[in-house]
Write an enzyme that holds these catalytic residues in place. Sequence first.
Site, PDB file in Angstrom:
ATOM      1  N   ASP B 196      44.819  38.192 -23.545  1.00 51.95           N
ATOM      2  CA  ASP B 196      46.228  38.554 -23.428  1.00 51.95           C
ATOM      3  C   ASP B 196      46.959  37.230 -23.429  1.00 51.95           C
ATOM      4  O   ASP B 196      46.973  36.515 -22.425  1.00 51.95           O
ATOM      5  CB  ASP B 196      46.487  39.321 -22.124  1.00 51.95           C
ATOM      6  N   HIS B 197      47.536  36.893 -24.567  1.00 56.48           N
ATOM      7  CA  HIS B 197      48.021  35.513 -24.699  1.00 56.48           C
ATOM      8  C   HIS B 197      49.139  35.178 -23.722  1.00 56.48           C
ATOM      9  O   HIS B 197      49.406  34.020 -23.461  1.00 56.48           O
ATOM     10  CB  HIS B 197      48.420  35.202 -26.145  1.00 56.48           C
ATOM     11  N   HIS B 259      50.937  42.846 -21.887  1.00 52.06           N
ATOM     12  CA  HIS B 259      51.519  41.572 -21.464  1.00 52.06           C
ATOM     13  C   HIS B 259      52.340  41.681 -20.171  1.00 52.06           C
ATOM     14  O   HIS B 259      52.145  40.920 -19.232  1.00 52.06           O
ATOM     15  CB  HIS B 259      52.458  41.012 -22.544  1.00 52.06           C
TER      16      HIS B 259
END
Lengths: 319, 505
Positions: B196-197, B259
């Site tokens: 999950d950047h 996110h």
Amino acid sequence: MATSVQPEKILKELAGLWGGMSKGDSQGVNSGVLRACAMTLVVAAESESDAVAAGETLGELMHEHPSRAIVLRPSAKDGELEARVFAQCWMPFGKRQQICCEQIEITASMDRVSEVQGTVLGIMVPDLPMVLWVRGQHWLKSEGFANLFPLARKVVIDSSNCDSPSLKEHFDMIRALEPRVKLLGDLAWTRLTSFREVIAHTFEDHRLLGRLKDVESIEIEYTSHPVAAAYLGGWLKSASPKATVAIHPKQGEFDQVILKGSGVDFRVELGTPVRFHLDGFCHRALLPPVNEASLMREELSILRTDRVFRTALAVAETL
Amino acid sequence: MADAELLQDPLRFERRVPPCAIVIFGANGDLTKRKLIPALYRLAYERRLSPSFAVIGNSRTAMTDDEYRAKMRESVRKFLEDSPFEESLWEEFAKRLFYLSGDISQPEIFETLAAKLREVDQTFQTQDNVLFYMSTQPSHYEPVVAGLGSVGLQKGTTGWRRLVVEKPFGHNLDTAVTLNVNIQNVFPEHSVYRIDHYLGKETVQNILAFRFGNGIFEPVWNRRYIDHVQITAAESIGVEGRGGYYQESGALRDMIQNHLLQVMSTIAMEPPASYEPDAVRDERAKLLRSIRIPNAEQAAQWAVAGQYGPAKLDGVDAPGFRQEQGVDPNARTDTYAAVNFWVDNWRWSGVPFYIRSGKRMPKRVTDIAVFFKQPPLNMFGDQPLRPNMLIVRIQPEEGISLRFLSKQPGPGMQLRPVSMDFNYGSSFGMRTPTAYETLLVDAMIGDATLYTRQDMVEASWRAVQPILNHWETAKFEFPNYASGSWGPKESEEMLARNGHVWRIP
């Protein structure tokens, strides 16, 4: 503009400086300035020209370590002690707001250096660390200057700029300095970081993996300053206690490190690029160039005990 | 390795990654071109990759190694952020870049891959360590994992094997559970890195430093002092050619379920006992499990869906979502979603967490606003007291601001809100690594702190699934917000029911 060295007056000058900058430019456009400060950085310059060079380095450093910088400039004129204030600013790419850091330049003759401590004490940014960067030996000769040591979280010297007659005398000087400062950094050690990093990485190579304990001799041939060679020897020996260490000067352009032992025959030429000779093969590594700003950037990022340096220093003294 | 560690200097040396090969499935895709290869090149630029390192890219397009290298060279030049492109470095890097064309639905490709990995291991001494990166379409995740398992590639002889999975982790709770089961049939959970950047962003990581590295915030970080929390992730652009993909996901699935719930878990979790991967992830997971699951009626009240309509932006006609290329003219996709979450634990009981995300908003911004409760008594007459507010800005202008009231200079006692700002850019003018640089290094090192875990994924799906179920059958009057606005009026109404208003970021 020269001003008195009374802290209140310097602080008032600084307040005036910020007030003026926040009023905008001649067209009445005010994109604003952002004042940034994460520490007080006192720089003890060796000469007028050295103070100019230090100013350029401070300009680079402010991007990552914004500070209230105090540059101490030696004066040959007896009885001189004065200060001037200004700001260094930079505009981050694509932004409309300048980021500015304060700079105070104190010019002092040796006979008045003991008064500098009172000024620095009054103008240090409260509650943030103070780092003292001593660029040479000039100020270290003065007991009055040593009064600044207790104020500093860290004192950074550069052994490469010191002309001690022998390694022993140099380490005596450092040993005398150590108990008086909370943390000590030496740019002669910092300069070795990228070399040490590639050497460390080489020992992760499958041909040398697990072989550090087999190193029997460490030979360092230096072309520049013996202290750096001693640090390197100290660091390597701390990881290979059985090994003997020989350090000697050499003609040429670059230092060389040779490690030998059972199953180990490894030579590194610390030039540009760095060349590793291992098992008859030569590998090259191009390291990023270092300058004073990059070295100080590294030292300012370490405001805690640096055990690796302390160990290397302790071993280096015994070589 | 133990004695090589004697030479390590963690204060000064960069974290080095061990020798390894990275296999990228979807090697010709957008993510690989825009993010992965540029991030790996940047790591090489910083000398953080081991010399014993190689990349094998796979996709269906037929290409030679050299053609692939040329293509990636252009991508790196184009998408490299804040870094110079050095031809000589690229040449060194490209020597370690290989391409394997082949259809992952065919079992032979995995045999070929196994052979290629053996060859790369011999040439570059990657020590049998392999990181498999799923940069492909989500529908390929399970076949690829099964294919890797079919030839035993999930298990190294002497080295490690890890699997990085990109979002979406399923399309809903059921598919997420199935995906997890199918992955875990082949790879053990500790080898699975769900990326999950957002968690790799420096400012999101800084939330942990801010909350748990300082003593003054934690005592007020609870229901007694905090009134509510607003999390906003707004984009000024529309779907920009991704309409086909986006109409199947929408803002709730694309942003909030993953996110923003991860961001919320970071802002609201309990202090972990240590900065160890599972200690941090356990607390995040606990928080996600504490989110109240709405019933059907609550799902209708606690969430708002929106879709942007056509508009004139900067004098140019911008299409509405339904007019975007590849989008069904009757699409019911949420290009805006706002949800009122409640956390049922002692710390947060009764404190609303509002999360919104949308496209074609007035500006691109992601931030978290923590609204504190007002003082119990207003001693300044009829002057309204505004709540103290702490803003964590994730992008752009990363930083933290605290808003409080101050006396306006002059006679009398006039109060005025002022802001105390910490700006990342001015305090640390250094380049910050991109989220993908951070996360790739973490995966190669084996640090899963910033990766999500199966239970976290499933807990966050559980929190939004009733809303998705409700939206399946709800009647929407789409489009219901104008491009360049802060979303539909129903979103304002949702907050108004609790006596709150959305702040304008």
